[in-house]
Design an enzyme around this catalytic site. Structure first.
Site, PDB file in Angstrom:
ATOM      1  N   ASN A 136       0.684  -1.286  -0.055  1.00 10.92           N
ATOM      2  CA  ASN A 136      -0.077   0.057   0.103  1.00 10.92           C
ATOM      3  C   ASN A 136       0.956   1.230  -0.037  1.00 10.92           C
ATOM      4  O   ASN A 136       0.266   2.362   0.312  1.00 10.92           O
ATOM      5  CB  ASN A 136      -0.970   0.094   1.077  1.00 10.92           C
ATOM      6  CG  ASN A 136      -0.215  -0.126   2.621  1.00 10.92           C
ATOM      7  OD1 ASN A 136       1.091   0.047   2.488  1.00 10.92           O
ATOM      8  ND2 ASN A 136      -0.955  -0.190   3.367  1.00 10.92           N
ATOM      9  N   HIS A 138       3.315   1.878   2.131  1.00  5.32           N
ATOM     10  CA  HIS A 138       3.897   2.303   3.461  1.00  5.32           C
ATOM     11  C   HIS A 138       5.662   2.181   3.601  1.00  5.32           C
ATOM     12  O   HIS A 138       5.879   1.493   2.740  1.00  5.32           O
ATOM     13  CB  HIS A 138       3.129   1.542   4.724  1.00  5.32           C
ATOM     14  CG  HIS A 138       3.519   0.291   4.714  1.00  5.32           C
ATOM     15  ND1 HIS A 138       2.667  -0.621   5.327  1.00  5.32           N
ATOM     16  CD2 HIS A 138       4.746  -0.301   4.904  1.00  5.32           C
ATOM     17  CE1 HIS A 138       3.160  -1.591   5.207  1.00  5.32           C
ATOM     18  NE2 HIS A 138       4.275  -1.597   5.248  1.00  5.32           N
ATOM     19  N   GLU A 143       1.578   4.590   7.552  1.00  7.73           N
ATOM     20  CA  GLU A 143       0.528   4.032   6.718  1.00  7.73           C
ATOM     21  C   GLU A 143      -0.138   5.027   5.850  1.00  7.73           C
ATOM     22  O   GLU A 143      -0.097   6.371   6.130  1.00  7.73           O
ATOM     23  CB  GLU A 143      -0.654   3.249   7.446  1.00  7.73           C
ATOM     24  CG  GLU A 143      -0.045   2.155   8.343  1.00  7.73           C
ATOM     25  CD  GLU A 143       0.066   0.645   7.509  1.00  7.73           C
ATOM     26  OE1 GLU A 143       0.008   0.889   6.321  1.00  7.73           O
ATOM     27  OE2 GLU A 143      -0.047  -0.128   8.005  1.00  7.73           O
TER      28      GLU A 143
HETATM   29  C1  F6R Z   1       9.706  -3.145   8.330  1.00  8.37           C
HETATM   30  C2  F6R Z   1       8.798  -2.024   7.593  1.00  8.37           C
HETATM   31  C3  F6R Z   1       7.987  -2.212   6.738  1.00  8.37           C
HETATM   32  C4  F6R Z   1       8.314  -3.281   5.555  1.00  8.37           C
HETATM   33  C5  F6R Z   1       7.184  -3.418   4.621  1.00  8.37           C
HETATM   34  C6  F6R Z   1       7.663  -4.438   3.586  1.00  8.37           C
HETATM   35  O1  F6R Z   1      10.797  -2.633   9.235  1.00  8.37           O
HETATM   36  O2  F6R Z   1       9.545  -0.750   7.824  1.00  8.37           O
HETATM   37  O3  F6R Z   1       7.786  -0.904   5.952  1.00  8.37           O
HETATM   38  O4  F6R Z   1       9.572  -2.743   4.999  1.00  8.37           O
HETATM   39  O5  F6R Z   1       6.094  -3.686   5.380  1.00  8.37           O
HETATM   40  O6  F6R Z   1       7.628  -5.595   4.205  1.00  8.37           O
HETATM   41  P1  F6R Z   1       8.260  -7.011   3.543  1.00  8.37           P
HETATM   42  O7  F6R Z   1       9.543  -6.848   3.228  1.00  8.37           O
HETATM   43  O8  F6R Z   1       8.087  -7.848   4.429  1.00  8.37           O
HETATM   44  O9  F6R Z   1       7.249  -7.209   2.113  1.00  8.37           O
END
Ligand code: F6R
Length: 247
Positions: A136, A138, A143
Site C-alpha cells: 500500500n 507504506h 501507513e
Molecule cells: C519493516 C518496515 C515495513 C516493511 C514493509 C515491507 O521494518 O518498515 O515498512 O519494509 O512492510 O515488508 P516486506 O519486506 O515483508 O514485504
C-alpha cells in the site's frame, strides 16, 4: 533518484548489500537505519557472509531500526528486535549496545516516541536508511493517511498491513494492532536512502512512489523529495514501470 534493476530477489539482495557494505567501508562508524520484513532478509544474509569472509567490520557501526510492534517484548520471536538479532546482529561484530529499536513494551506511547526521537538525534542522524515498501506504499509503519507523520509515532496498523504481516503469526488475531514507527521527517533526514523491493505485489506501490503524485495516501512518494535515494528492485517489482516504458 537512482534505480537499479535487479533480475531477481538474490540479485536485489546482493546489490543492496553492496551498497550497505560500501557505506560501512567508507565510514566505519556509520549510523545505519535498518528495516525488517521479508525483503531485506537476503541483504542481511549477504552482509553476514561478507562479514564472515573478513570483508566487513561492524565494530563501530550504530544501527537504529525503523519500527517495532507495540505490545511485543524484544524476546518475542515476532518482534522486530528478535528479527534483527536473528538475521544480522547475532552474526556480526556489532556492539548490541549500539543497536536501537523502539521498546514495544512501553505502554506510554508519548513517552516512548519522545525517547526514540531523542535516540535518533543523539546518534547525530542516519547515514544510510534501508527501507522496504508495503503493497500500500507504506514505509516504516507510516501507513497511507491524510497527512505525513513527522517523527516517531504510535500507528494503528491498517487491515491491509495486518493481513500482509499475518503470514508470520500463527493466526490473524495474534498480529499486534499498533506499532511504533519513525516518522517521515526522521526518514527524510537520513543522508541517504536505499529502498529495496521484490515481487509483483510491490509493482503498483513502487510505480506510484516513484512516478505518482507526492501524497500522504502513498507515503513512499515523499522520497521523490529526497536528494539521495537509491532504489534496488527486481524485474517483478519494476514490472509496471517497465510496461509503461519509464525505465
Ligand atoms: C519493516 C518496515 C515495513 C516493511 C514493509 C515491507 O521494518 O518498515 O515498512 O519494509 O512492510 O515488508 P516486506 O519486506 O515483508 O514485504
Amino acid at each position: 533518484m537512482v534505480i537499479y534493476n535487479a533480475k531477481d530477489y538474490n540479485d536485489m539482495s546482493r546489490k543492496a548489500a553492496n551498497i550497505i557494505s560500501a557505506q560501512v567501508i567508507i565510514k566505519p562508524d556509520s549510523v545505519l537505519g535498518l528495516a525488517t520484513g521479508s525483503t531485506p532478509e537476503g541483504t542481511y544474509k549477504q552482509l553476514v557472509e561478507w562479514y564472515k569472509k573478513g570483508d566487513l567490520d561492524f565494530a563501530k557501526v550504530k544501527a537504529v531500526n525503523l519500527d517495532e510492534y507495540k505490545g511485543l517484548s524484544k524476546d518475542n520471536d515476532q518482534s522486530y528486535a528478535y528479527f534483527m538479532r536473528k538475521h544480522l546482529f547475532d552474526h556480526v561484530n556489532i556492539d548490541i549496545n549500539n543497536t536501537f529499536i523502539p521498546n514495544g513494551l512501553e505502554e506510554d506511547s508519548k513517552k516512548e516516541c519522545a525517547r526514540y526521537n531523542q535516540v535518533i538525534k543523539s546518534l547525530g542522524g542516519i547515514d544510510l536508511q534501508l527501507l522496504g515498501i508495503g503493497g500500500n506504499g507504506h514505509i516504516g509503519f507510516n501507513e497511507p493517511g491524510e497527512a505525513f507523520e513527522k517523527e516517531t509515532h504510535c500507528v494503528k496498523l491498517t487491515d491491509d498491513t495486518i493481513k500482509a504481516n499475518s503470514r508470520f503469526f500463527a493466526s490473524l488475531d495474534l498480529v499486534p494492532k499498533f506499532a511504533y514507527s519513525m516518522g517521515i521527517k526522521n526518514i527524510m533526514q537520513a543522508k541517504s536512502i536505499l529502498l529495496v523491493a521484490s515481487g509483483k505485489s510491490k509493482a503498483d506501490a513502487l510505480y506510484k512512489a516513484i512516478y505518482g503524485e507526492i501524497v500522504p495516501s502513498v507515503p513512499a512518494s515523499i522520497l521523490q523529495l529526497h536528494n539521495n535515494v537509491t532504489i534496488v528492485a527486481d524485474d517483478d517489482a519494476l514490472s509496471i514501470i517497465k510496461e509503461k516504458g519509464l525505465l
